[in-house]
Design a protein around this motif. Structure first.
Motif, PDB file in Angstrom:
ATOM      1  N   UNK A 194      76.694  56.583  39.969  1.00 29.65           N
ATOM      2  CA  UNK A 194      75.866  55.605  40.664  1.00 29.65           C
ATOM      3  C   UNK A 194      75.467  56.105  42.052  1.00 29.65           C
ATOM      4  N   UNK A 195      74.653  57.118  42.079  1.00 28.00           N
ATOM      5  CA  UNK A 195      74.120  57.623  43.354  1.00 28.00           C
ATOM      6  C   UNK A 195      72.672  57.163  43.469  1.00 28.00           C
ATOM      7  N   UNK A 196      72.322  56.651  44.615  1.00 29.74           N
ATOM      8  CA  UNK A 196      70.978  56.127  44.849  1.00 29.74           C
ATOM      9  C   UNK A 196      70.290  57.018  45.875  1.00 29.74           C
ATOM     10  N   UNK A 220      77.893  53.985  48.170  1.00 34.49           N
ATOM     11  CA  UNK A 220      78.702  52.770  48.186  1.00 34.49           C
ATOM     12  C   UNK A 220      78.685  51.971  46.897  1.00 34.49           C
ATOM     13  N   UNK A 221      77.973  52.431  45.877  1.00 35.29           N
ATOM     14  CA  UNK A 221      77.923  51.647  44.640  1.00 35.29           C
ATOM     15  C   UNK A 221      79.270  51.666  43.910  1.00 35.29           C
ATOM     16  N   UNK A 256      57.161  56.774  48.499  1.00 35.71           N
ATOM     17  CA  UNK A 256      58.605  56.635  48.611  1.00 35.71           C
ATOM     18  C   UNK A 256      59.132  56.080  47.291  1.00 35.71           C
ATOM     19  N   UNK A 257      60.013  56.820  46.642  1.00 39.49           N
ATOM     20  CA  UNK A 257      60.534  56.350  45.359  1.00 39.49           C
ATOM     21  C   UNK A 257      62.056  56.300  45.359  1.00 39.49           C
ATOM     22  N   UNK A 258      62.568  55.466  44.465  1.00 38.88           N
ATOM     23  CA  UNK A 258      64.010  55.368  44.257  1.00 38.88           C
ATOM     24  C   UNK A 258      64.396  56.192  43.044  1.00 38.88           C
ATOM     25  N   UNK A 259      65.455  56.956  43.162  1.00 36.32           N
ATOM     26  CA  UNK A 259      66.071  57.559  41.984  1.00 36.32           C
ATOM     27  C   UNK A 259      67.484  57.011  41.943  1.00 36.32           C
ATOM     28  N   UNK A 260      67.809  56.361  40.847  1.00 31.82           N
ATOM     29  CA  UNK A 260      69.129  55.750  40.748  1.00 31.82           C
ATOM     30  C   UNK A 260      69.109  54.359  41.313  1.00 31.82           C
ATOM     31  N   UNK A 261      70.228  53.674  41.431  1.00 27.64           N
ATOM     32  CA  UNK A 261      71.590  54.154  41.209  1.00 27.64           C
ATOM     33  C   UNK A 261      71.933  54.484  39.747  1.00 27.64           C
ATOM     34  N   UNK A 291      82.396  58.935  42.446  1.00 25.63           N
ATOM     35  CA  UNK A 291      83.597  58.252  42.967  1.00 25.63           C
ATOM     36  C   UNK A 291      84.342  59.065  44.023  1.00 25.63           C
ATOM     37  N   UNK A 292      84.188  60.395  43.981  1.00 23.24           N
ATOM     38  CA  UNK A 292      84.800  61.266  44.979  1.00 23.24           C
ATOM     39  C   UNK A 292      84.090  61.093  46.324  1.00 23.24           C
ATOM     40  N   UNK A 293      82.778  60.863  46.278  1.00 26.55           N
ATOM     41  CA  UNK A 293      82.010  60.703  47.509  1.00 26.55           C
ATOM     42  C   UNK A 293      82.233  59.308  48.099  1.00 26.55           C
TER      43      UNK A 293
END
Lengths: 147, 371
Positions: B27-29, B47-48, B14-19, B367-369
């Motif tokens: 800033x998408x995580x 939510x970042x 399990x890995x993190x990409x981002x934020x 920011x749109x999301x």
């Protein structure tokens, strides 16, 4: 289909639809308990759920679902009135996949509980956040600036 | 930036990409479950950059709230403003002067061009081609200069207001747009030569991230994402607003459903936008650019919904009014939010390297999301 034809068509799909007058699109009001059966009945005719909104009316909540048919291009708005103390309604994420994210958003910001949702967690706020930011009685002395 | 998080009981990584990661463009995580190099699950954590714009709008007047919407999808800020202005106009039954209607459509299409240019550069960079980015930004600069002269801003315009547009177009506007078009005609062919026909690029894109038309509809995908799967969803064609109904242009649609189909849709949409601008640039009607409105806008009690087509898809504004000077509740239906929800479905079973290509063709603006 125009509004009247759509009304007649819906009367064949649903046992006793309650129509709301005066809006741009045909609007029906349902009992939250009937939402699952209603959604399944209209799924074939309204395949595109484009907007899911919760509204806090202080005494109750309203869930608003905007639906369109991608073949016939008619639009339907479904509204369900929820209790203010324990707002809960059946999820439709298994019927329209887009609902999974939209419902998580409504849960996160309004505290509306979607029963049988596969993954009901906060979406924007952190998991340990207290309160429901889009409710009218929400107070946050740190992050909110009163105008 | 990609750090190891943990392994599951089945031995999946399990890995993190981002934020903060260059390929998420904001800033998408993403939390990705991998079996070897194969993606088993992609879970977006949002939510970042959540600013609760919907809550802010509840204390802003119908003139003020336009500015926050520029800050959602900042690459389509004109079109976001347009959607909001249309919704307020619908509530107040304001008739927009013909001049403003044409200026609005011109601005919308220039915005679409600029947005697709940036997407094209960033998309090519995501899959390893750095040069296109510079080409795209060179041409995009010309559009930004045109915007700056007329709107006073290069990114967050706040130019479209209830009743029309805030100021008349700059005297240089028509000349500069025509200059830009004559120069961009050759550039867009260059884009195709540089990237579209490149065999390495094609191999990265074709057959990757397949989305069937049924799934595209069920996930609420709109814009080029859905049209790449052959779903007809262009608001400009289906529910024409302003002068779109009188214009000659095509709704682009590709049957492939993969990354390459979505890529082709956007490339062709740029040509359609040029076509629209060419039809209007010499035919801007004279007269007022702003309808007379009351000093204080009060929407009647009720609810109003307007839909516009941004560069990313369907943008909806839903205003519930209690008759006051501020909305009781406002909801923005952002195209990126629904498009992102299909990411897990599209990426499952692909290699981790393909995830970047899939995300690139979704054209996400964070920011749109988050709003």
């Amino acid at each position: 289909m125009n509004k009247e034809e759509l009304k007649e068509h819906l009367a064949t799909l649903l046992p006793s639809p309650t129509f709301e007058e005066g809006a741009e699109w045909l609007t029906i009001t349902i009992d939250p308990a009937e939402w699952e059966s209603t959604a399944k009945a209209i799924r074939k005719d309204f395949d595109y759920l484009f907007c899911v909104t919760a509204v806090d009316w202080r005494t109750h909540f309203t869930m608003v679902y905007h639906l369109t048919s991608t073949t016939h291009r008619h639009t339907l708005v479904v509204k369900a009135k929820l209790d203010h103390e324990n707002p809960a309604i059946r999820t439709v994420s298994d019927i329209w996949r887009t609902a999974e994210f939209h419902e998580r958003e409504a849960f996160d910001l309004f505290g509306v509980v979607f029963t049988d949702h596969p993954d009901l967690r906060r979406l924007f706020m952190t998991d340990e956040w207290n309160g429901w930011p889009l409710r009218k009685d929400y107070e946050d002395p740190v992050n909110m600036i009163k105008l | 930036m990609i750090e190891e998080l943990s392994t599951t009981e089945q031995g999946d990584l399990v890995i993190n990409v981002g934020p903060q990661h260059p390929s998420t463009h904001g800033v998408l995580h993403l939390v990705i479950t991998l079996n070897g190099e194969t993606i088993k699950k992609v879970e977006p954590h949002l939510g970042y950059i959540h600013r609760s714009i919907e809550k802010m709008c509840e204390s802003l007047s119908y003139r003020q709230f336009i500015y926050v919407t520029s800050r959602m999808d900042y690459l389509s800020s004109h079109i976001n403003n347009h959607g909001c202005a249309l919704c307020v106009e619908k509530g107040l039954q304001i008739e927009v002067p013909p001049r403003a209607k044409v200026i609005r459509v011109l601005m919308d299409e220039l915005t679409r061009l600029a947005s697709h240019q940036l997407w094209w550069g960033a998309m090519a960079m995501d899959v390893g081609a750095l040069t296109p980015f510079f080409h795209a930004f060179r041409e995009r600069e010309a559009i930004n200069d045109i915007m700056e002269e007329t709107c006073g801003a290069r990114l967050t315009m706040n130019y479209m207001v209830p009743g029309g547009v805030m100021a008349d177009i700059h005297p240089n506007f028509q000349r500069k747009v025509k200059e830009f078009l004559s120069f961009f005609h050759t550039k867009i062919d260059e884009y195709d030569e540089l990237v579209t026909d490149n065999v390495i690029f094609k191999n990265r894109m074709a057959g990757v991230g397949h989305l069937s038309p049924e799934d595209a509809i069920s996930y609420g995908c709109t814009g080029p994402t859905a049209r790449g799967s052959g779903v007809s969803c262009d608001i400009r064609k289906l529910y024409p607003y302003e002068v779109y109904g009188d214009l000659q242009f095509e709704e682009i649609s590709e049957k492939g459903g993969d990354c390459f189909a979505r890529y082709l849709v956007r490339m062709q949409e740029m040509r359609q936008s040029i076509k629209i601008i060419e039809q209007l640039i010499d035919n801007i009607p004279g007269g007022e650019h702003l309808a007379k409105t009351k000093a204080v806008l009060k929407l009647p009690k009720g609810e109003f919904y307007s839909r516009v087509e941004t560069a990313r898809g369907e943008f909806g504004v839903y205003i519930i009014s209690e008759g006051g000077t501020t909305p009781y509740r406002i909801k923005f239906r952002s195209p990126g939010f629904s498009n992102l929800s299909a990411l897990d479905h599209m990426a499952k079973g692909h290699k981790i390297g393909d995830l970047v290509a899939i995300m690139g063709t979704l054209d996400l603006v964070i920011p749109d999301i988050d709003r």
